[in-house]
Design an enzyme around this catalytic site. Structure first.
Site, short mmCIF file in Angstrom:
data_model
loop_
_atom_site.label_atom_id
_atom_site.label_comp_id
_atom_site.label_asym_id
_atom_site.label_seq_id
_atom_site.Cartn_x
_atom_site.Cartn_y
_atom_site.Cartn_z
N ILE A 1 0.90 -1.13 -0.03
CA ILE A 1 -0.12 -0.06 -0.09
C ILE A 1 0.86 1.36 -0.04
CG2 ILE A 1 -1.85 -1.03 1.19
CD1 ILE A 1 -1.06 -0.09 3.61
N ASP A 2 0.27 2.39 -0.44
CA ASP A 2 1.20 3.66 -0.68
C ASP A 2 1.50 3.99 0.64
OD1 ASP A 2 0.56 3.25 -3.18
OD2 ASP A 2 -1.15 4.64 -3.30
N LYS A 3 2.77 4.67 0.71
CA LYS A 3 3.57 5.27 1.76
C LYS A 3 2.30 6.15 2.74
CE LYS A 3 6.56 9.07 3.08
NZ LYS A 3 7.59 10.09 2.88
#
Length: 304
Positions: free
Chosen positions: A137-139
């Site tokens: 998942i994105d930062k």
């Protein structure tokens, strides 16, 4: 050293050098190309140029691709929020602001660094930079991730993702008031041809992408939704919600500049479910909304 030579034709005349080079190989982002230009490994007619150089017909571009940086991923002690762990799999709640796996220029402080200190063994299928990582998942997205501790578990979890049997539900706050209670966004996603760091809905070099959503609550100018992923493309929810006109609150890449006070997109991977690779038992986990997400939600509730 890998040397790439390009002769500029009439079609490429007037295009920026970074755009020309990033179109040659889809693995090269414009940011990466701009870094090469600044490092002076890109020459036009045997001369160094700037990133905004516009190509002329018959220009000879020579790119000398530097050797890849030797990467040594080190274990780092972290206070990981582990939801489940056994000999095969681990489920962790990733905080907002943490990168999942190392990359050149960002080798420390990632989830993988923490996992390497926590676990003796992780699946090696994805190599040294992504040990045990099955999906990401994105930062600036918080929430649950499943991690494989051996190759058997890794292969099983990846196959479940391919078969679309993994449950992945996210909560998001979006700009605008969605009038319909449910919806499905079926729109292919690929790299933006102008900004190679961004994704977009496109039929060019794209992959199928399907997101289901339903409205949880409506406010004066915002909507709280739950999104269920059928596929798992890069930035999928962020791109799809923007595509239908309801970009995520706080999204620095796909959302409006004027937004609520939140550091990054209001997106949380709250529910994760899968079949255990060894026991075949279905496991499902739920992580509560992080405090920052709750605070923004309270702010918009009080203003309606």
């Amino acid at each position: 050293m890998n040397i790439v030579e390009i002769q500029v034709n009439e079609e490429l005349k007037g295009e920026r050098i970074d755009k020309v080079l990033s179109s040659v190989n889809k693995e090269w982002s414009r940011t990466q190309v701009q870094g090469w230009i600044k490092d002076q490994v890109v020459k036009v007619n045997d001369k160094s140029i700037k990133t905004n150089y516009k190509c002329q017909e018959n220009d000879k571009i020579v790119l000398t691709i530097p050797e890849p940086e030797a990467l040594d991923v080190v274990a780092e002690e972290m206070n990981l929020d582990i939801y489940y762990e056994d000999e095969d799999v681990l489920v962790v709640n990733k905080p907002k602001g943490m990168v999942v796996h190392p990359a050149p220029g960002h080798l420390n402080g990632t989830l993988v660094n923490g996992l390497m200190a926590h676990c003796k063994d992780l699946s090696g299928i994805n190599g040294v930079l992504r040990p045990g990582i099955v999906h990401r998942i994105d930062k600036d997205t918080s929430g649950l991730l499943m991690v494989a501790k051996n190759d058997m578990a890794h292969e099983s979890l990846v196959q479940q993702l391919v078969d679309k049997t993994v449950t992945r539900r996210y909560k998001a706050i979006v700009h605008g008031v969605i009038q319909h209670d449910h919806g499905t966004i079926n729109a292919p996603i690929g790299r933006d041809k102008v900004d190679r760091q961004s994704m977009t809905v496109t039929n060019v070099s794209s992959k199928d992408a399907v997101t289901h959503f339903h409205v949880i609550d409506r406010f004066q100018d915002y909507t709280l939704v739950e999104c269920r992923l059928e596929t798992g493309r890069t930035h999928q929810i962020r791109v799809h919600m923007k595509y239908i006109g309801y970009p995520l609150v706080g999204d620095p890449k796909y959302g409006p500049k004027k937004t609520l006070s939140i550091n990054g997109q209001a997106l949380h991977a709250g529910i994760l479910g899968f079949e255990h690779p060894r026991t075949k038992e279905y496991l499902e986990f739920e992580a509560p909304l992080p405090i920052e997400f709750q605070q923004v939600l309270e702010q918009i509730k009080n203003n309606r």
